[in-house]
Write an enzyme that holds these catalytic residues in place. Structure first.
Site, short mmCIF file in Angstrom:
data_model
loop_
_atom_site.label_atom_id
_atom_site.label_comp_id
_atom_site.label_asym_id
_atom_site.label_seq_id
_atom_site.Cartn_x
_atom_site.Cartn_y
_atom_site.Cartn_z
N HIS A 103 43.34 19.96 94.64
CA HIS A 103 43.87 21.03 93.80
C HIS A 103 43.08 22.32 94.02
O HIS A 103 41.91 22.42 93.66
CB HIS A 103 43.77 20.60 92.34
CG HIS A 103 44.35 21.56 91.37
ND1 HIS A 103 43.65 22.06 90.29
CD2 HIS A 103 45.59 22.12 91.29
CE1 HIS A 103 44.41 22.86 89.59
NE2 HIS A 103 45.59 22.92 90.17
N HIS B 204 45.10 31.65 92.21
CA HIS B 204 45.91 31.07 91.13
C HIS B 204 46.31 32.10 90.08
O HIS B 204 47.48 32.23 89.74
CB HIS B 204 45.16 29.93 90.45
CG HIS B 204 45.90 29.34 89.30
ND1 HIS B 204 45.74 29.79 88.00
CD2 HIS B 204 46.82 28.35 89.23
CE1 HIS B 204 46.53 29.10 87.20
NE2 HIS B 204 47.20 28.23 87.91
#
Length: 241
Positions: free
Chosen positions: A7, A49
């Site tokens: 991730h 992100h």
């Protein structure tokens, strides 16, 4: 067999969405890397992100308001630990180049559900095609219209919706829009839902699973991909099944 996706790279130990994090994910044995794609003011595809750079850099402001060269002047490592000072924000092309000759899959999340990035889908798919990696990339997004747009541009690339809350009959939703994959939050899954999706032929890539017991449950139920910050724990679960 379940694959372990890092991730934002190995973000449990290294600064997320940096080349160091991606390289370490590969070094530790992850079979895939999940990352987030946004776009700078001058149209560069970059990996970050948050819509703002405040949390993961020594700068402040929105990504879309900054040129790539302005972003390169910032530090994206020291927020994690001082020893990571000097890490820069990477471009998507740098990640594709890194994994091109390795047995690594990519899950690219298009971050355009809050900020609208014009033509980001076309740019991403063109770059994937330039690297001849259509068969090793999955595109996902919380913006399901964006996922469908990607699918219409290049049907060779697997595409699927990201979801946070429970969907009613997700297999019917997948079938209706002819998505290739499904990307639910892991807490929305149970054995029955997983089995229905598997019977439907829908590969499941779930996020963000950092608890050993949850990893074991998902692996035993045969889901295709676990997206995790804790690569070593996930790989040990995989080995011990």
């Amino acid at each position: 067999m379940t694959k372990i996706f890092a991730h934002r790279g190995y973000s449990g130990k290294y600064p997320e969405n940096t080349l160091k994090s991606f390289k370490k994910a590969i070094d530790y044995g992850a079979q895939g890397i999940e990352t987030d794609v946004q776009m700078s003011r001058d149209g560069e595809l970059i990996l970050i992100h948050d819509e703002k750079i405040d949390r993961t850099s020594n700068g402040t402001g929105y990504v879309f308001n900054m040129s790539y060269n302005e972003l390169l002047e910032l530090d994206f490592g020291e927020w994690k630990r001082k020893k990571f000072r000097g890490e820069k924000i990477p471009k998507l092309s740098e990640l594709l180049e890194l994994v091109q000759d390795k047995n690594i899959e990519l899950n690219l999340e298009i971050k355009n559900n809050i900020i609208h990035y014009p033509n980001i889908e076309e740019k991403i798919i063109t770059l994937i095609s330039d690297f001849q990696m259509e068969d090793r990339v999955i595109i996902s997004s919380f913006n399901h219209e964006s996922v469908l747009k990607c699918k219409s541009i290049n049907k060779k690339i697997r595409c699927g919706p990201l979801t946070y809350s429970n969907l009613i009959n997700p297999h019917k939703y997948i079938n209706e829009y002819k998505f290739d994959t499904f990307h639910p939050m892991y807490r929305s899954l149970d054995s029955e839902k997983i089995q229905v999706l598997k019977n439907n032929g829908t590969p499941i890539y779930t996020y963000t699973v950092d608890i050993k017991e949850e990893m074991n449950f998902l692996i035993k139920n045969g889901i295709e991909g676990i997206i995790t910050n804790e690569i070593e724990i996930a790989l040990s679960c995989l080995i011990n099944q």
